[in-house]
Design an enzyme around this catalytic site. Structure first.
Site, PDB file in Angstrom:
ATOM      1  N   GLU A 143       0.828  -1.215   0.000  1.00 12.51           N
ATOM      2  CA  GLU A 143       0.000   0.000   0.000  1.00 12.51           C
ATOM      3  C   GLU A 143       0.863   1.267   0.000  1.00 12.51           C
ATOM      4  O   GLU A 143       0.783   2.102   0.910  1.00 12.51           O
ATOM      5  CB  GLU A 143      -0.967  -0.004   1.175  1.00 12.51           C
ATOM      6  N   GLU A 303      -6.128  -7.645  -1.822  1.00  9.21           N
ATOM      7  CA  GLU A 303      -6.763  -7.721  -0.497  1.00  9.21           C
ATOM      8  C   GLU A 303      -8.245  -7.423  -0.690  1.00  9.21           C
ATOM      9  O   GLU A 303      -8.605  -6.467  -1.383  1.00  9.21           O
ATOM     10  CB  GLU A 303      -6.167  -6.693   0.475  1.00  9.21           C
TER      11      GLU A 303
HETATM   12  C1  GLA Z   1      -4.342  -2.748   4.384  1.00 13.98           C
HETATM   13  C2  GLA Z   1      -3.005  -3.410   4.534  1.00 13.98           C
HETATM   14  C3  GLA Z   1      -3.083  -4.675   5.335  1.00 13.98           C
HETATM   15  C4  GLA Z   1      -3.959  -4.461   6.529  1.00 13.98           C
HETATM   16  C5  GLA Z   1      -5.322  -4.050   6.088  1.00 13.98           C
HETATM   17  C6  GLA Z   1      -6.275  -3.904   7.260  1.00 13.98           C
HETATM   18  O1  GLA Z   1      -5.053  -3.117   3.310  1.00 13.98           O
HETATM   19  O2  GLA Z   1      -2.369  -3.671   3.321  1.00 13.98           O
HETATM   20  O3  GLA Z   1      -1.786  -5.014   5.719  1.00 13.98           O
HETATM   21  O4  GLA Z   1      -3.406  -3.483   7.346  1.00 13.98           O
HETATM   22  O5  GLA Z   1      -5.203  -2.805   5.464  1.00 13.98           O
HETATM   23  O6  GLA Z   1      -7.040  -2.784   7.208  1.00 13.98           O
END
Ligand code: GLA
Length: 651
Positions: A143, A303
């Site tokens: 991210e 994700e």
């Molecule tokens: C993001 C991160 C994960 C985790 C999720 C939870 O997407 O990439 O590692 O922290 O958020 O909200």
């Protein structure tokens, strides 16, 4: 292959759980698992000392179980020894102080020492696993955001960036209008990154801020390019490299960042509480269309929502029955060829204990797990859709220039660029029409309708493309806050919408940023509601489609339609409530002769994926509400449970 799987953290669990988890994953239909993106501390517990045993063992076990892996480069979380031995590797906050460790992502991505440690760990991982047949892809970092670090290195890089762009301080002073408030510089060292608390309140020079955002975006893209170079020393070209994008405080420029990556990747967490206000667009479908638009091809969901979210704030409601499956299938409807649920198990320790996974702390697979397994079963049955893509007659133009420029200069209360784009996506999608959201400087060939929402910082390339698209027979809808600024983020000294004035056949006499107040918009046959912004239009050849029916400017043109060359250009001077936007979507589709479905219930979406030659075509019908919905579609009565997605093969 359309893949389904989970994100897993072998380092969080006793090894005795690994085989049980892998076994259950297989039974549930998991094809793919992402691992390792936060593992650096274990892989290199002290400087130059490497331990790959844990990762080796898990990679082998997963491979033996027939599960494919995506490996994350673990650079989001460098080990503590690095920060303590080399404090200059820490990023510096807007306060001018180094970030304190304990969260994650504290590293300065430009710092040369950090880069050399990162290159080392990436090389070692790539060399070790790059040719492993079970490793089918790589995710860079985690991210990533635009680089807003304020350390000396980043400040120097920003100064160099400006020097390359402007050549002389005088040229930069002129572009920024630095004479205002005595902001002139005579030497590059006098420019700083925007420190201090006033940053987000619009007090800083917009020319400076937009350049800073451009620099921050390029810095992150450069960091990605650096990681690609390291990985490609060992990872064969046939193995794709991506990263997991998200919207955050300093969102990176997806178009720049994914340029050299093989496939776009995204993290999708739809809200689990349906808002009471029917005007709120809560679907994340626009984000999905935007991600598909980034490389103009299908993407990976790295994700995907698994359970109630917590940790960063208070816990959110648990996903309602049907939500996990419906939302996952929605990503496929919009072009995802992989969906990984974050995460397999809820953590029992650490900050994210209450960011819940598929299996909760009870360690007993329950309702959410069963819904995931059912989703996996459906995905396995959907392989006939492999190789299909979303073909769209409508394009919405998106610009990170606009996104960033609006972040530093607020408009009217209630005006939010991303929200406006989402609302236009929803207006067309509510008519069962596929929508692409593409970078504003992309060619427009092949589209029938193009929406230009708030093209604020005017790109001459976009303006010229829009003009010739209309003259060549296309239909365009340009909205308020277009043509306002030049590339230096200064106002253009000419009537709005400046570069779009001719093609729109109208100009803006005056505007009223009315904020969250309703305004009545009268068409010949009905009156609808607008809000937020009102341009008072002077037609200059265009027909008036609708007039204001309230405020001191009642009777003045609000929406116009211009015939230009062989095409049509609408100008919408007001921000609409959803029914007004839907009406304008219909008018543009009718003008372009694009068929649509007029009578779908609100928040029920229909879209399609098809093969290149059109021989395989799948229709997705999604009830994105918490109520059962019954309606007619193609002469058939359709009844969908809350969050149910129906997928059928059509001709
Ligand atoms: C993001 C991160 C994960 C985790 C999720 C939870 O997407 O990439 O590692 O922290 O958020 O909200």
């Amino acid at each position: 292959m359309i893949r389904i799987g989970v994100d897993y953290y072998p380092e969080h669990w006793d090894r005795s759980l690994w085989s049980r988890d892998l076994d259950l994953m297989k039974k549930a239909g998991v094809t793919t698992v992402r691992i390792a993106e936060f593992m650096w501390g274990l892989l290199e517990p002290s400087e130059g000392e490497f331990h790959f045993e844990l990762l080796d063992d898990f990679v082998k076990m997963a491979g033996d179980a027939g599960i494919e892996l995506i490996l994350g480069t673990p650079t989001n979380c460098p080990p503590m020894w690095m920060y303590r031995n080399y404090p200059e590797t820490l990023s510096v906050e807007r306060t001018g102080l180094p970030t304190e460790t304990g969260i994650r992502g504290h590293r300065c991505i430009e710092n040369p020492l950090f880069r050399s440690f990162a290159a080392d760990i990436i090389d070692r991982m790539a060399e070790r696993y790059g040719k492993n047949p079970h490793v089918i892809g790589w995710q860079i970092d985690n991210e990533l955001s635009a680089n807003h670090c304020n350390c000396r290195e980043c400040t120097h890089k920003f100064q160099e960036w400006l020097r390359r762009k402007y050549g002389t301080p005088e040229a930069m002073n002129k572009a920024w209008g630095a004479d205002i408030w005595s902001g002139q510089i005579s030497d590059w060292s006098q420019v700083q990154t925007p420190k201090g608390q006033m940053y987000s309140y619009g007090w800083l020079n917009p020319g400076y801020m937009l350049d800073y955002e451009r620099f921050a975006a390029e810095s992150t893209a450069g960091y990605i390019a650096f990681q690609i170079r390291e990985l490609r020393k060992y990872v064969p070209e046939s193995v794709p490299i991506t990263t997991n994008a998200c919207f955050c405080e300093h969102t990176m420029d997806f178009h720049r960042s994914f340029k050299d990556l093989d496939i776009a990747g995204y993290d999708n967490y739809p809200g689990t509480k349906i808002p009471d206000d029917p005007d709120v667009v809560y679907t994340t479908a626009a984000d999905l269309d935007l991600m598909r638009g980034v490389k103009r091809k299908n993407f990976w969901m790295l994700e995907q929502l698994s359970g109630p979210m917590g940790c960063w704030g208070e816990m959110q409601p648990v996903p309602r029955p049907g939500m996990l499956k419906g939302y996952a299938l929605q990503t496929i409807a919009h072009g995802a060829d992989m969906v990984l649920f974050w995460r397999w198990r809820s953590a029992v320790k650490g900050a994210e204990t209450f960011c819940q996974g598929l299996i909760s702390h009870s360690n007993v697979p329950g309702r959410r797990f069963r819904e995931f397994a059912d989703t996996a079963k459906t995905v396995h049955e959907l392989q006939w859709l492999d190789g299909t893509v979303v073909k769209s007659p409508v394009a919405i133009l998106w610009g990170f220039e606009q996104f960033n420029a609006f972040k530093t200069q607020y408009q009217s209360p209630g005006f939010d660029y991303r929200d406006q784009v989402k609302r236009w996506q929803a207006a067309y999608a509510s008519l069962g029409v596929n929508v692409d959201i593409i970078d504003e400087e992309q060619p427009l060939d092949g589209y029938r309708v193009v929406v230009v929402p708030a093209h604020y910082v005017t790109s001459p390339v976009t303006a010229a493309r829009v003009d010739s698209f209309v003259r060549g027979g296309g239909t365009v809808l340009v909205t308020c806050r277009s043509g306002v600024k030049d590339k230096d983020n200064g106002c253009i000294l000419s009537p709005l919408p400046t570069a779009f004035r001719k093609v729109c056949g109208c100009s803006v006499d005056e505007y009223d940023p009315i904020g969250k107040k309703d305004v009545q918009i009268a068409f010949p046959d009905e009156t609808l509601t607008g809000s937020v912004w009102c341009d008072l239009l002077l037609p200059e050849g265009a027909d008036i489609r609708a007039r204001y029916a309230s405020e001191f400017y009642a009777g003045t043109a609000a929406i116009t339609k211009n015939h230009c060359g062989s095409g049509t250009c609408f100008y919408m001077g007001v921000c609409g409530k959803r029914p007004l936007m839907k009406r304008m979507a219909k008018e543009t589709l009718e003008s372009a002769g694009v068929p649509f479905i007029a009578d779908l219930p609100d928040n029920v979406w229909v879209n399609t994926r098809e093969s290149g030659d059109g021989s395989v075509r799948g229709q997705f019908i999604f009830n994105e509400t918490d109520r059962e919905q019954s309606f007619m579609l193609d002469g058939e009565t359709m009844s969908l449970a809350p969050f149910e997605m129906k997928i059928r093969r059509i001709r």
